[in-house]
Design an enzyme around this catalytic site. Structure first.
Site, short mmCIF file in Angstrom:
data_model
loop_
_atom_site.label_atom_id
_atom_site.label_comp_id
_atom_site.label_asym_id
_atom_site.label_seq_id
_atom_site.Cartn_x
_atom_site.Cartn_y
_atom_site.Cartn_z
N HIS A 82 -6.16 -2.39 5.72
CA HIS A 82 -5.23 -2.09 4.63
C HIS A 82 -5.01 -3.34 3.80
O HIS A 82 -4.80 -4.42 4.33
CB HIS A 82 -3.87 -1.62 5.19
CG HIS A 82 -2.87 -1.37 4.11
ND1 HIS A 82 -2.85 -0.22 3.38
CD2 HIS A 82 -1.88 -2.15 3.62
CE1 HIS A 82 -1.87 -0.28 2.49
NE2 HIS A 82 -1.26 -1.44 2.60
N ASP A 161 8.52 8.56 4.74
CA ASP A 161 8.22 7.37 3.94
C ASP A 161 8.17 7.71 2.45
O ASP A 161 8.65 6.94 1.62
CB ASP A 161 6.90 6.74 4.39
CG ASP A 161 6.50 5.58 3.47
OD1 ASP A 161 7.24 4.59 3.44
OD2 ASP A 161 5.49 5.70 2.76
N ARG A 168 14.17 4.05 -2.47
CA ARG A 168 14.28 2.59 -2.54
C ARG A 168 13.91 2.07 -3.93
O ARG A 168 14.50 1.11 -4.43
CB ARG A 168 13.39 1.94 -1.48
CG ARG A 168 13.94 2.12 -0.06
CD ARG A 168 12.88 1.80 1.00
NE ARG A 168 12.26 0.51 0.76
CZ ARG A 168 10.97 0.24 1.03
NH1 ARG A 168 10.19 1.14 1.55
NH2 ARG A 168 10.50 -0.96 0.79
N SER A 183 7.08 0.83 6.35
CA SER A 183 6.48 1.79 5.42
C SER A 183 4.96 1.74 5.50
O SER A 183 4.29 2.76 5.69
CB SER A 183 6.97 1.47 4.00
OG SER A 183 6.23 2.14 3.02
N LYS A 187 2.14 4.59 7.64
CA LYS A 187 1.04 5.33 7.01
C LYS A 187 -0.28 5.09 7.73
O LYS A 187 -1.09 6.00 7.89
CB LYS A 187 0.93 4.93 5.53
CG LYS A 187 2.05 5.56 4.70
CD LYS A 187 2.02 5.14 3.24
CE LYS A 187 2.70 3.81 3.04
NZ LYS A 187 3.50 3.68 1.84
#
Ligand code: URA
Ligand code: CA
Length: 433
Positions: A82, A161, A168, A183, A187
């Site tokens: 990621h 999320d 947020r 968060s 995922k």
């Protein structure tokens, strides 16, 4: 349990129990707890923080708020990568075939997303015939056969999320390390990863502008991963200038092909070898990082990585001959060079503004509904530390419109020249394990 008591506890700096965290995530996902109470809690977390146990509990509560992808029918250890997002980041296109070529299964679920350029799927769709609409069974079969497949995001992953991030965004509570870390990790875990390699970017084109912020986020995510049984490693890499030279969809596919051939930009190649060797090591295909790196280099030199890319493209309907004939990729009608107005050295770049320039040309989506132009973008000719003569091209603009003064103007603003010699920037700032 009452939400108001949970808010009060966090407001006063008292840690929340596992049950309390599950209670508010469940209640919020179902719509039983209103936005205003969750907003208050997010602000309390923003100021009071969360300890490692609370962060892990929050992550896992969000994972279980929706579907969890089961990749158990895929043989081997599934390692996902990621990136926290940068400009011209072509690593996924290179890393997939590269690590697959040494036997690491790459089961990639990808979105289209918003940004300066399209996401991995958009980039791959610049190859004639390539498609990601494959069934779950075909996805698993392809990964087992070829070690690599890419599928569009399906199912209802981490709905908690999605709701929390949107909330947020409008309550000034995005910039909180515990909230960002949980968060992102939720995922990746919901998408079925056994192990996670994180590329946390820092610099002008990154979400985390300073190395200290990037390190804090990387450490938070690595701790969560390891605590919940997912081996996690993070690399902190530089995003003070775009990665590689190309920014744009088809242009980045071409850059990825060059890199798989061993002829890519130095920084992109180095980052792919660094991230890739961590992935190979976590997948237990090598006993040391050094061995993993040697395997990947050999795979590029022998042509196996490139061969893997061709097999993967063809297996999802793509025209694999583009690899040897990149002129078959979508081509922009016009090219414009941006000449240096004076001689000197490149001292800095505003990667964010360069990304916006690519977007103005049509390479990215501003809203979910916008369409993108796969052929347009920017190819840098110079990077930080390079010498330029007056009139020499700093970069080339690939456009489908004849008039690009707006883009040229923004690009001139994005590149800082110095009369004194400048140094190259360090690419990898740290590795967090
Ligand atoms: N990216 C995410 O996915 N989540 C955040 O909270 C911030 C950035
Ligand atoms: Ca690039």
């Amino acid at each position: 349990m009452r939400m108001v008591d949970i808010i009060e506890k966090k407001r006063d700096g008292i840690e929340l129990s596992t049950e309390e965290i599950q209670f508010f995530i469940d209640g919020y996902t179902k719509g039983d707890i209103p936005d205003y109470q969750v907003s208050a809690l997010m602000m309390a977390v923003y100021f009071q923080g969360m300890n490692e146990r609370e962060r892990s509990d929050l992550t896992m509560a969000m994972v279980h708020s929706g579907d969890v992808i089961d990749l158990s029918k895929i043989e081997g250890i599934k390692v996902d990568k990621h990136s926290t997002g940068g400009v011209g980041d072509t690593t996924t296109l290179v890393l997939g075939p590269l690590v697959a070529s040494v036997g690491v299964p790459v089961a990639k679920m990808s979105g289209r997303g918003l940004g300066h350029t399209g996401g991995t799927i958009d980039k791959l769709e610049s190859i004639e015939g390539f498609h990601v609409e494959i069934s779950n069974d075909d996805f698993i079969r392809l990964v087992n056969e070829n070690k690599m497949a890419v599928v569009g995001q399906s199912g209802n992953l981490t709905p908690a999320d999605k709701k929390l991030y949107a909330l947020r965004d409008v309550t000034a509570t995005v910039q909180s390390i515990p909230l960002i870390a949980s968060s992102i990790m939720s995922k990746k875990i919901a998408a079925g990863a056994d192990c996670i390699v994180l590329d946390v970017k820092t610099g002008s084109g990154a979400f985390m502008k300073t190395i200290e912020e990037a390190r804090a986020l990387a450490e938070a995510m690595v701790r969560i991963g390891n605590r919940v049984g997912r081996n996690t490693i993070a690399i902190i890499s530089d995003m003070n200038q775009p990665l590689g030279y190309a920014i744009g969809n088809a242009l980045e596919v071409k850059e990825a092909i060059d890199t798989l051939k061993g002829e890519g930009p130095e920084d992109l190649t180095e980052l792919c070898l660094s991230l890739g060797s961590q992935m190979v090591y976590l997948a237990k295909k090598a006993s040391t990082i050094e061995d993993a790196r040697d395997m990947l280099k050999e795979s590029i030199q022998s042509g196996r990585a490139l061969e893997k890319f061709k097999t993967f493209l063809a297996s999802q309907g793509g025209d694999a001959t583009v690899v040897d004939q990149p002129e078959k990729l979508p081509q922009a009608k016009f090219q414009f060079d941006l000449p240096a107005t004076e001689e000197g050295w490149i001292a800095g770049m505003d990667a964010e503004k360069i990304g916006i320039s690519a977007m103005l040309l049509g390479a990215g989506r501003a809203t979910k509904e916008s369409s993108i132009d796969l052929s347009v973008g920017i190819v840098l000719r110079k990077k930080i530390g390079d010498r330029v003569a007056k009139g020499e091209s700093l970069l080339t603009i690939y456009a489908n419109r004849e008039e690009v003064d707006d883009v040229k103007h923004l690009l001139y603003e994005s590149i800082i020249l110095s009369k004194e010699k400048t140094e190259q920037v360090k690419l990898i700032h740290d590795i967090i394990t």
